[in-house]
Write a protein that holds these residues in place. Structure first.
Motif, mmCIF file in Angstrom:
data_model
loop_
_atom_site.group_PDB
_atom_site.id
_atom_site.type_symbol
_atom_site.label_atom_id
_atom_site.label_comp_id
_atom_site.label_asym_id
_atom_site.label_seq_id
_atom_site.Cartn_x
_atom_site.Cartn_y
_atom_site.Cartn_z
ATOM 1 N N ARG A 1 42.792 61.868 -9.862
ATOM 2 C CA ARG A 1 43.276 63.129 -9.300
ATOM 3 C C ARG A 1 43.493 63.011 -7.787
ATOM 4 O O ARG A 1 44.494 63.489 -7.244
ATOM 5 N N GLU A 2 42.530 62.353 -7.112
ATOM 6 C CA GLU A 2 42.656 62.166 -5.670
ATOM 7 C C GLU A 2 43.876 61.319 -5.323
ATOM 8 O O GLU A 2 44.607 61.609 -4.375
ATOM 9 N N LEU A 3 44.061 60.251 -6.106
ATOM 10 C CA LEU A 3 45.235 59.397 -5.874
ATOM 11 C C LEU A 3 46.521 60.164 -6.125
ATOM 12 O O LEU A 3 47.507 60.005 -5.394
ATOM 13 N N SER A 4 46.518 60.988 -7.161
ATOM 14 C CA SER A 4 47.709 61.789 -7.466
ATOM 15 C C SER A 4 47.993 62.780 -6.341
ATOM 16 O O SER A 4 49.148 62.951 -5.919
ATOM 17 N N GLU A 5 46.915 63.437 -5.847
ATOM 18 C CA GLU A 5 47.096 64.380 -4.750
ATOM 19 C C GLU A 5 47.567 63.671 -3.480
ATOM 20 O O GLU A 5 48.430 64.178 -2.757
ATOM 21 N N ALA A 6 46.991 62.489 -3.220
ATOM 22 C CA ALA A 6 47.412 61.720 -2.048
ATOM 23 C C ALA A 6 48.872 61.291 -2.171
ATOM 24 O O ALA A 6 49.626 61.322 -1.183
ATOM 25 N N HIS A 7 49.252 60.910 -3.397
ATOM 26 C CA HIS A 7 50.645 60.523 -3.622
ATOM 27 C C HIS A 7 51.583 61.706 -3.391
ATOM 28 O O HIS A 7 52.639 61.559 -2.762
ATOM 29 N N GLU A 8 51.174 62.883 -3.881
ATOM 30 C CA GLU A 8 51.985 64.076 -3.667
ATOM 31 C C GLU A 8 52.081 64.411 -2.182
ATOM 32 O O GLU A 8 53.148 64.796 -1.686
ATOM 33 N N GLN A 9 50.954 64.256 -1.466
ATOM 34 C CA GLN A 9 50.967 64.522 -0.041
ATOM 35 C C GLN A 9 51.876 63.542 0.694
ATOM 36 O O GLN A 9 52.622 63.926 1.609
ATOM 37 N N MET A 10 51.805 62.278 0.279
ATOM 38 C CA MET A 10 52.668 61.287 0.914
ATOM 39 C C MET A 10 54.133 61.580 0.629
ATOM 40 O O MET A 10 54.991 61.444 1.506
ATOM 41 N N GLN A 11 54.414 61.985 -0.607
ATOM 42 C CA GLN A 11 55.791 62.354 -0.937
ATOM 43 C C GLN A 11 56.228 63.554 -0.115
ATOM 44 O O GLN A 11 57.364 63.603 0.374
ATOM 45 N N GLN A 12 55.313 64.527 0.026
ATOM 46 C CA GLN A 12 55.629 65.707 0.815
ATOM 47 C C GLN A 12 55.882 65.332 2.268
ATOM 48 O O GLN A 12 56.831 65.815 2.904
ATOM 49 N N MET A 13 55.025 64.446 2.806
ATOM 50 C CA MET A 13 55.207 64.005 4.183
ATOM 51 C C MET A 13 56.510 63.239 4.349
ATOM 52 O O MET A 13 57.196 63.376 5.356
ATOM 53 N N ALA A 14 56.840 62.436 3.354
ATOM 54 C CA ALA A 14 58.064 61.640 3.425
ATOM 55 C C ALA A 14 59.309 62.510 3.373
ATOM 56 O O ALA A 14 60.378 62.085 3.810
ATOM 57 N N MET A 15 59.174 63.733 2.859
ATOM 58 C CA MET A 15 60.326 64.623 2.706
ATOM 59 C C MET A 15 60.286 65.804 3.666
ATOM 60 O O MET A 15 61.081 66.729 3.541
ATOM 61 N N THR A 16 59.349 65.776 4.638
ATOM 62 C CA THR A 16 59.167 66.909 5.530
ATOM 63 C C THR A 16 59.273 66.463 6.980
ATOM 64 O O THR A 16 58.769 65.414 7.355
ATOM 65 N N ASP A 17 59.916 67.277 7.790
ATOM 66 C CA ASP A 17 59.967 67.025 9.217
ATOM 67 C C ASP A 17 58.597 67.328 9.813
ATOM 68 O O ASP A 17 58.092 68.455 9.677
ATOM 69 N N PRO A 18 57.955 66.362 10.457
ATOM 70 C CA PRO A 18 56.576 66.558 10.908
ATOM 71 C C PRO A 18 56.415 67.616 11.995
ATOM 72 O O PRO A 18 55.353 68.215 12.114
ATOM 73 N N LEU A 19 57.464 67.859 12.801
ATOM 74 C CA LEU A 19 57.345 68.831 13.888
ATOM 75 C C LEU A 19 57.476 70.263 13.397
ATOM 76 O O LEU A 19 56.655 71.127 13.727
ATOM 77 N N THR A 20 58.497 70.517 12.584
ATOM 78 C CA THR A 20 58.819 71.902 12.226
ATOM 79 C C THR A 20 58.334 72.304 10.840
ATOM 80 O O THR A 20 58.255 73.498 10.541
ATOM 81 N N GLY A 21 58.038 71.335 9.979
ATOM 82 C CA GLY A 21 57.580 71.653 8.631
ATOM 83 C C GLY A 21 58.683 71.914 7.636
ATOM 84 O O GLY A 21 58.417 72.099 6.441
ATOM 85 N N VAL A 22 59.951 71.936 8.070
ATOM 86 C CA VAL A 22 61.051 72.091 7.114
ATOM 87 C C VAL A 22 61.409 70.718 6.552
ATOM 88 O O VAL A 22 60.814 69.700 6.910
ATOM 89 N N CYS A 23 62.384 70.669 5.673
ATOM 90 C CA CYS A 23 62.793 69.402 5.061
ATOM 91 C C CYS A 23 63.383 68.456 6.109
ATOM 92 O O CYS A 23 63.831 68.894 7.180
ATOM 93 N N ASN A 24 63.402 67.170 5.758
ATOM 94 C CA ASN A 24 64.074 66.203 6.608
ATOM 95 C C ASN A 24 65.362 65.732 5.917
ATOM 96 O O ASN A 24 65.751 66.265 4.879
#
Length: 536
Positions: free
Chosen positions: A93-116
C-alpha cells in the motif's frame, strides 16, 4: 561337539505366528487413528493451511504430546505468516501510494500546483481520442503574461513566484468544470477545453482575460497583470503536439498586436512563424558574412545647425530581402539571444569609423558617437570590459562615446544592470535615456540615475506646431530635465516650425528628417569636410 548344557533345537521356536506370551503384533500395538491424523495434519500444514488443528485425545500420552507440539508450531507459524502478510500488504500500500504521489508530482507544476506540460499533453491526447465524428473537439487557450520580466526585475523573483501562484489559482477557478489548467514554464500557461466551439473558446478566452486583469495585492505591492492569448480549435486527427504548436503560434501573434490580445490560429500564422524561424537562422550568419552595415543620423546644435554628433544605426543588407531596418530584425535578435553579438559588432564598427573621421583635418574633436545599447547587454558581466577594450583598440576617448539606453531598462534594471551603468559612467562614457516619454515619463527618478542626457521621444513634439497645450507640456518637460541637471536632445524634428519652437524654448540639440535622414559613412565624411551647417 555340542555343548551338553545347551538345549536341543527342536525347530518349534521359529514359527512366524508365535510370540512370547502367546500374543500377536496387532495385540501388542493396537491401531491408533491419531497417527493418521498427525500425518494428515502435517500434510495440510505443509501445503500452507496453517489454521490446521489436530484433536488431542484424553489419553494425554506421548502421541498427544506430539500432537500438542504440532498444533503449537502451526499456531506460531500462522501468527508469523499473518504478520508477514500484514507487513506485505502495508508495504504494498505504501509503495502504491508513493507511486501515485510520484506520478502526481511528475504531472504537476511544483510552484503553482496546476498541471504541467506532460499532464496537458496526456489530457489533450485523451480529448482527441474520445472525440466523436461530427462533434466539436478540444480547444487549447495558450497564454503568456505580458511584461512579467519587469515584475521580476522590479520586485524580485519571490514576488514573481507569488504572482504566478495567484495567476494559476485564478485560471483554475475561472476555467470551468472539465477544463485542464497547466503551467508550461516561466510565465506561460494553457487551458484545455475538452469540447468547445469557436464561440465558446472565444467567450472563455475573454472571461480568462478579464480574470487575469484584476489587480493582485501582495503585502504593500499592487501588480496589474496583463496577458496575450492564442486559441486553436483542434482539427480531426490532429496530434496533441500540433495543437499546442498552433495555439502557441496564435499567442505570439497576439503578443505582437497591442490592440487585440486574443487571436485564433490561422494557417498563415504558421507560415509566418516558419519565415521567422528561417530569418533567425539567417541572422545568425549575418555578422559572419558581413551583411550588417551602419548608417548615421546627424545630431545638430539647434541654434547653428552645426554637427554635434551622429547616432549609429544598424542595417541588415539581406541577400534576398534587401536593406532591412532595425525594427525588422532587432526584436528577433533579442528573442534569439543574438542581440549581444550584433550590439558588439555595432560598437566596434562605429568606433573604428569614428577613428577614421578623427583623422580628417576639419573633424572637430568634440564630435560624439551615439550608439543604442540593448537592455539585455546590461546583464552581461563583461560589458564594461568589452567597452573599455574596444575604446582602447580604436583610440577613441571614452567621453566621445554616448550609449543610449531605453527608459524602461534604466528604471527596471536589477543589480547587474545598475552595476553596468555605474561602471560605464565611471569609465567616462556618456549615458543617455532614449525614447523618453514612451515609458515611465516620471521626472522624479531622473536625479537618481547615472545619466547625462535625455533624448525626448518624437511623439511628444509631433503636434507642437498646432497644439498650444502640447507645446506648453514640452516646455515643462524641458525645464524639468534641466532642473534635474541634464541636457535634452529632441528627436523626430521634421519641420522648420518644430525646430523654431524648440530653439525658442531654449533647446540645444536635436535630430530628425528636417536636418538629415540617416546617411552613409561617406556622406558623413563629406559633411565634415565641407563644414557647412545643416538646415537651421
Amino acid at each position: 561337539m555340542p555343548d551338553a548344557a545347551a538345549p536341543a533345537d527342536t525347530g518349534q521356536d521359529r514359527s512366524p505366528n508365535t510370540v512370547t506370551g502367546g500374543t500377536t503384533p496387532e495385540d501388542a500395538f493396537p491401531e491408533d487413528d491419531r497417527l493418521s491424523q498427525v500425518v494428515e495434519g502435517i500434510i495440510r500444514i505443509a501445503s500452507g493451511k496453517l489454521d490446521t488443528h489436530i484433536p488431542v485425545s484424553k489419553a494425554r500420552d506421548q502421541v498427544d504430546a506430539v500432537i500438542t507440539g504440532i498444533n503449537l508450531l502451526a499456531g506460531e507459524l500462522n501468527e508469523v505468516y499473518a504478520d508477514f502478510e500484514e507487513r506485505v500488504e502495508t508495504r504494498t500500500r505504501e509503495l502504491s501510494e508513493a507511486h501515485e504521489q510520484m506520478q502526481q508530482m511528475a504531472m504537476t507544476d511544483p510552484l503553482t500546483g496546476v498541471c504541467n506540460r506532460p499532464a496537458l499533453l496526456q489530457a489533450l491526447d485523451g480529448a482527441v481520442s474520445s472525440r466523436l465524428d461530427g462533434e466539436p473537439g478540444p480547444a487549447v487557450l495558450m497564454m503568456d503574461l505580458d511584461g512579467f520580466k519587469d515584475i521580476n526585475d522590479s520586485y524580485g523573483h519571490r514576488v514573481g513566484d507569488l504572482v504566478l501562484i495567484e495567476i494559476a489559482a485564478r485560471l483554475a477557478g475561472a476555467a470551468g468544470d472539465g477544463s485542464v489548467v497547466a503551467r508550461l514554464g516561466g510565465d506561460e500557461f494553457a487551458v484545455l477545453l475538452p469540447i468547445s466551439t469557436s464561440r465558446q473558446s472565444q467567450t472563455a478566452a475573454m472571461h480568462l482575460m478579464e480574470t487575469l486583469k484584476q489587480r493582485i495585492r501582495l503585502d504593500d505591492l499592487e501588480v496589474w497583470p496583463r496577458a496575450s492569448i492564442g486559441i486553436h480549435l483542434a482539427a480531426p486527427k490532429e496530434s496533441a503536439s500540433d495543437i499546442l504548436l498552433r495555439a502557441d503560434t496564435a499567442m505570439y501573434v497576439a503578443k505582437d498586436d497591442a490592440q487585440h490580445r486574443i487571436k485564433t490560429f490561422e494557417p498563415v500564422m504558421l507560415y509566418k512563424r516558419q519565415l521567422r524561424r528561417e530569418m533567425a537562422a539567417e541572422l545568425r550568419q549575418a555578422v559572419a558574412q558581413n551583411q550588417l552595415l551602419l548608417e548615421y543620423q546627424p545630431v545638430v546644435e539647434l541654434a547653428t545647425g552645426h554637427l554635434q554628433g551622429v547616432e549609429a544605426l544598424v542595417r541588415w543588407n539581406h541577400p534576398t530581402r534587401g536593406l532591412l531596418k532595425p525594427d525588422a530584425f532587432i526584436p528577433l535578435a533579442e528573442e534569439t539571444g543574438l542581440i549581444e553579438e550584433i550590439s558588439r559588432w555595432v560598437l566596434r564598427a562605429a568606433l573604428d569609423q569614428l577613428a577614421c573621421w578623427r583623422l580628417l583635418p576639419a573633424q572637430p574633436e568634440q564630435l560624439k558617437l551615439q550608439i543604442n545599447l540593448a537592455a539585455a547587454e546590461l546583464q552581461s558581466m563583461d560589458l564594461v570590459d568589452y567597452v573599455r577594450r574596444t575604446l582602447r583598440d580604436s583610440g577613441i576617448p571614452a567621453a566621445s562615446l554616448v550609449l543610449e539606453i531605453t527608459e524602461t531598462a534604466f528604471v527596471t534594471g536589477g543589480e547587474v544592470e545598475t552595476y553596468s551603468l555605474k561602471s560605464l559612467q565611471a569609465l567616462g562614457v556618456g549615458l543617455e535615456i532614449d525614447d523618453f516619454g514612451t515609458g515611465y515619463s516620471s521626472i522624479s527618478y531622473l536625479r537618481r540615475l547615472p545619466v547625462d542626457t535625455v533624448k525626448v521621444d518624437r511623439s511628444l513634439i509631433a503636434d507642437i506646431d498646432d497644439d498650444d497645450g502640447q507645446l506648453r507640456f514640452v516646455e515643462a518637460v524641458h525645464r524639468l530635465i534641466h532642473a534635474a541637471g541634464m541636457e535634452a536632445v529632441f528627436e523626430g524634428i521634421e519641420t522648420a516650425e518644430q525646430a523654431w519652437q524648440l530653439r525658442k524654448m531654449g533647446c540645444c540639440s536635436g535630430q530628425g528628417y528636417y536636418f538629415s535622414r540617416p546617411i552613409t559613412a561617406a556622406q558623413v565624411t563629406a559633411l565634415l569636410e565641407e563644414g557647412r551647417p545643416l538646415p537651421a
